[in-house]
Design a protein around this motif. Sequence first.
Motif, PDB file in Angstrom:
ATOM      1  N   ALA A  81      -0.481-108.945  -8.582  1.00  0.00           N
ATOM      2  CA  ALA A  81      -0.397-108.916  -9.938  1.00  0.00           C
ATOM      3  C   ALA A  81      -1.581-109.821 -10.391  1.00  0.00           C
ATOM      4  O   ALA A  81      -2.289-109.453 -11.666  1.00  0.00           O
ATOM      5  CB  ALA A  81       0.737-109.413 -10.752  1.00  0.00           C
TER       6      ALA A  81
ATOM      7  N   GLU B 274       5.598-117.657 -12.168  1.00  0.00           N
ATOM      8  CA  GLU B 274       5.023-116.275 -11.574  1.00  0.00           C
ATOM      9  C   GLU B 274       4.287-115.271 -12.370  1.00  0.00           C
ATOM     10  O   GLU B 274       4.496-115.352 -13.555  1.00  0.00           O
ATOM     11  CB  GLU B 274       6.085-115.667 -10.681  1.00  0.00           C
ATOM     12  N   ASN B 275       3.547-114.561 -11.717  1.00  0.00           N
ATOM     13  CA  ASN B 275       2.904-113.547 -12.578  1.00  0.00           C
ATOM     14  C   ASN B 275       3.382-112.150 -12.366  1.00  0.00           C
ATOM     15  O   ASN B 275       3.781-111.780 -11.340  1.00  0.00           O
ATOM     16  CB  ASN B 275       1.255-113.513 -12.150  1.00  0.00           C
ATOM     17  N   TYR B 276       3.617-111.278 -13.443  1.00  0.00           N
ATOM     18  CA  TYR B 276       4.149-110.021 -13.410  1.00  0.00           C
ATOM     19  C   TYR B 276       3.309-109.241 -14.276  1.00  0.00           C
ATOM     20  O   TYR B 276       3.127-109.543 -15.558  1.00  0.00           O
ATOM     21  CB  TYR B 276       5.676-110.438 -14.087  1.00  0.00           C
TER      22      TYR B 276
ATOM     23  N   THR C  37       4.255-104.641 -11.130  1.00  0.00           N
ATOM     24  CA  THR C  37       3.670-105.371  -9.828  1.00  0.00           C
ATOM     25  C   THR C  37       3.847-107.044 -10.190  1.00  0.00           C
ATOM     26  O   THR C  37       3.998-107.429 -11.117  1.00  0.00           O
ATOM     27  CB  THR C  37       2.191-105.032  -9.489  1.00  0.00           C
ATOM     28  N   TYR C  38       3.711-107.485  -8.933  1.00  0.00           N
ATOM     29  CA  TYR C  38       4.110-109.101  -9.000  1.00  0.00           C
ATOM     30  C   TYR C  38       3.183-109.956  -8.137  1.00  0.00           C
ATOM     31  O   TYR C  38       2.386-109.419  -7.208  1.00  0.00           O
ATOM     32  CB  TYR C  38       5.429-109.181  -8.534  1.00  0.00           C
TER      33      TYR C  38
ATOM     34  N   ASP D  65      11.289-109.568  -4.576  1.00  0.00           N
ATOM     35  CA  ASP D  65      10.137-109.900  -5.415  1.00  0.00           C
ATOM     36  C   ASP D  65      10.195-109.446  -6.894  1.00  0.00           C
ATOM     37  O   ASP D  65       9.983-110.150  -7.784  1.00  0.00           O
ATOM     38  CB  ASP D  65       9.038-109.157  -5.054  1.00  0.00           C
ATOM     39  N   TYR D  66      11.044-108.338  -7.064  1.00  0.00           N
ATOM     40  CA  TYR D  66      11.378-107.708  -8.435  1.00  0.00           C
ATOM     41  C   TYR D  66      12.283-108.588  -9.204  1.00  0.00           C
ATOM     42  O   TYR D  66      11.887-108.789 -10.734  1.00  0.00           O
ATOM     43  CB  TYR D  66      12.254-106.543  -8.145  1.00  0.00           C
TER      44      TYR D  66
ATOM     45  N   SER E 199       2.703-105.634 -16.110  1.00  0.00           N
ATOM     46  CA  SER E 199       3.546-104.312 -16.452  1.00  0.00           C
ATOM     47  C   SER E 199       2.388-103.425 -16.935  1.00  0.00           C
ATOM     48  O   SER E 199       1.571-103.857 -18.160  1.00  0.00           O
ATOM     49  CB  SER E 199       4.567-104.556 -17.587  1.00  0.00           C
TER      50      SER E 199
ATOM     51  N   ASN F   2      10.009-119.364 -11.319  1.00  0.00           N
ATOM     52  CA  ASN F   2      10.904-119.097 -10.117  1.00  0.00           C
ATOM     53  C   ASN F   2      10.724-120.550  -9.377  1.00  0.00           C
ATOM     54  O   ASN F   2      10.179-121.354  -9.656  1.00  0.00           O
ATOM     55  CB  ASN F   2      10.033-118.346  -9.435  1.00  0.00           C
TER      56      ASN F   2
ATOM     57  N   SER G  27       3.944-115.506 -16.593  1.00  0.00           N
ATOM     58  CA  SER G  27       5.136-114.649 -17.009  1.00  0.00           C
ATOM     59  C   SER G  27       6.519-115.366 -16.945  1.00  0.00           C
ATOM     60  O   SER G  27       7.010-115.619 -18.172  1.00  0.00           O
ATOM     61  CB  SER G  27       5.279-113.360 -16.278  1.00  0.00           C
TER      62      SER G  27
ATOM     63  N   GLY H 196       9.248-112.380  -8.863  1.00  0.00           N
ATOM     64  CA  GLY H 196       8.058-112.220  -9.285  1.00  0.00           C
ATOM     65  C   GLY H 196       7.088-112.927  -7.879  1.00  0.00           C
ATOM     66  O   GLY H 196       6.059-113.273  -8.261  1.00  0.00           O
TER      67      GLY H 196
END
Length: 512
Positions: A367, A306-308, A362-363, A189-190, A310, A416, A413, A193
């Motif tokens: 997220a 994807e959404n990330y 988080t993702y 996931d890191y 921070s 993917n 963000s 995302g």
Amino acid sequence: MQFYDIPNVSLTILVLLMGTIEGLPTQSGSNIKHSKVLILGAGASGLAAAKTLNEKNISDFIVLEGSGRIGGRVRSVRFGGTTVEAGANWMAVREGNPLWDIIRKFNVSGKTSDGDSVVIRTYEGSDVTDTEGELAWRKLAKAEIKLNSVIKRMQDQKTEDMSLRSCLDIGNWHPKTPVEKVVEIYGFDYDYGAIPDVSSCYYHGRLENVDDSFYVRDDRGYEFILKKYVENALPENDQRILLNETVTAINYTDTSVSVTTVSGNIFVADFVIVTFSIGVLKSGSVTFNPPLPDWKIDNLFRVRLENYESVYLKFPDTTSRFWDDTEFILYADKTRGVYPVWQNLEAEGLFPVGTNILQIVTYGEEASRISRLTARDVKDEVMTILRRVYGNVTEPEDVFITGWKNNPLYKGSYCNMETGAQSPRVVEAITAPVGRIYFAGEAYSRDVSCYVTGAVQSGIVTAKKVTKCSKGTCEVYDSGEAGPSTKTPTVAACPSGGSCQDGGKWPCLCAW
């Protein structure tokens, strides 16, 4: 799709004619600007395209940027008395990467991230790195051996792509405990995302070949790298970059493209390079007239944005650092994906000791959930966790949340690839132009997709395609060979008796 030589028609006359064509905007009362090329977006890809056009002696271009700044999702902000990154943090690939050349030339500080410098904390705060964590790492390592063998079969075209989850299932990796789940998050996931269920196993194999990423930690910010990269081609305050021009519609014919912005301005050009995020393209917030063809849409939608999120927390200077010394801290919540990865920004090679900033990321769905919360709600959630893990923790004096999903100019963000999105046929369709509309961005890179490096690479490649077409050698795309279509592929002929430049392999370049 076929291209023909641009007729020798005045663009002013053409614009006036376009106003009478059904579906195209009338021009009365609008401010019309002309250029040979329009670049939509001043992020890494758009800037690289502009620089390349300039180097190819095409200086007649305009860059339209919807925000009030250049850089796109490379965004450096002042926070807690220093510079942190709201967007990209890492630089991937060194050899042959023009951005890496800038890092070396201007001594941009940072470090190669140490992924092995990690501690695992449970919901209650116990350090289980050397116990339950070690067992989870070993189990995953065994699964990855099998996963890599499956990827090798994919690369040898002996089996089709499948989800990362399916590849991990083959390796007998079935995470059940919170610790096993956070180890999986850190491993997959890191990077992407999203959960392994929606990510491509083949794509994972491709990115495994990308060299160790360099974490940019320079007070000048990641933006400095981009600005230095383009400064000779696009000096500061270059009049060809128009800020706060949000595109609403793209109208195109066989001979020209017209772009309308929120301000009511209309821009007409021979070619357009679209560098919008995949999220914007998929949202429908920009209207294409005529609509993009099915072969483009069907394949483009295989790429995910994807959404990330921070979350940066700045603690008072009087507060001693309370978190672990490792570069990464994994938090194994009872619910998968709740604020799972924390980065110690005071790890060696990053911020000076005493900076007192902790980054929590988080993702995916989590997220998206926190993107619907207020900053206060997010801070309260995070502080509840930190106090449960570390005890009595002082309130932060400032909080910064990146919030890309809520930004209408990006809607997420980074990209993917879902299952099948990296097959040669789909990649050809995704990267192919539609008439005079060309596409560039991190999602269109063939080698380093979804990285800033890939965005720059795509901008360079696309600008070169436009340059060739402006001189009469244009890419011809045969949609019969693209994507999941079951139709029998057809071989098109080059128009006007032209010849195929690559010996007849389609899609090909035609010259006439």
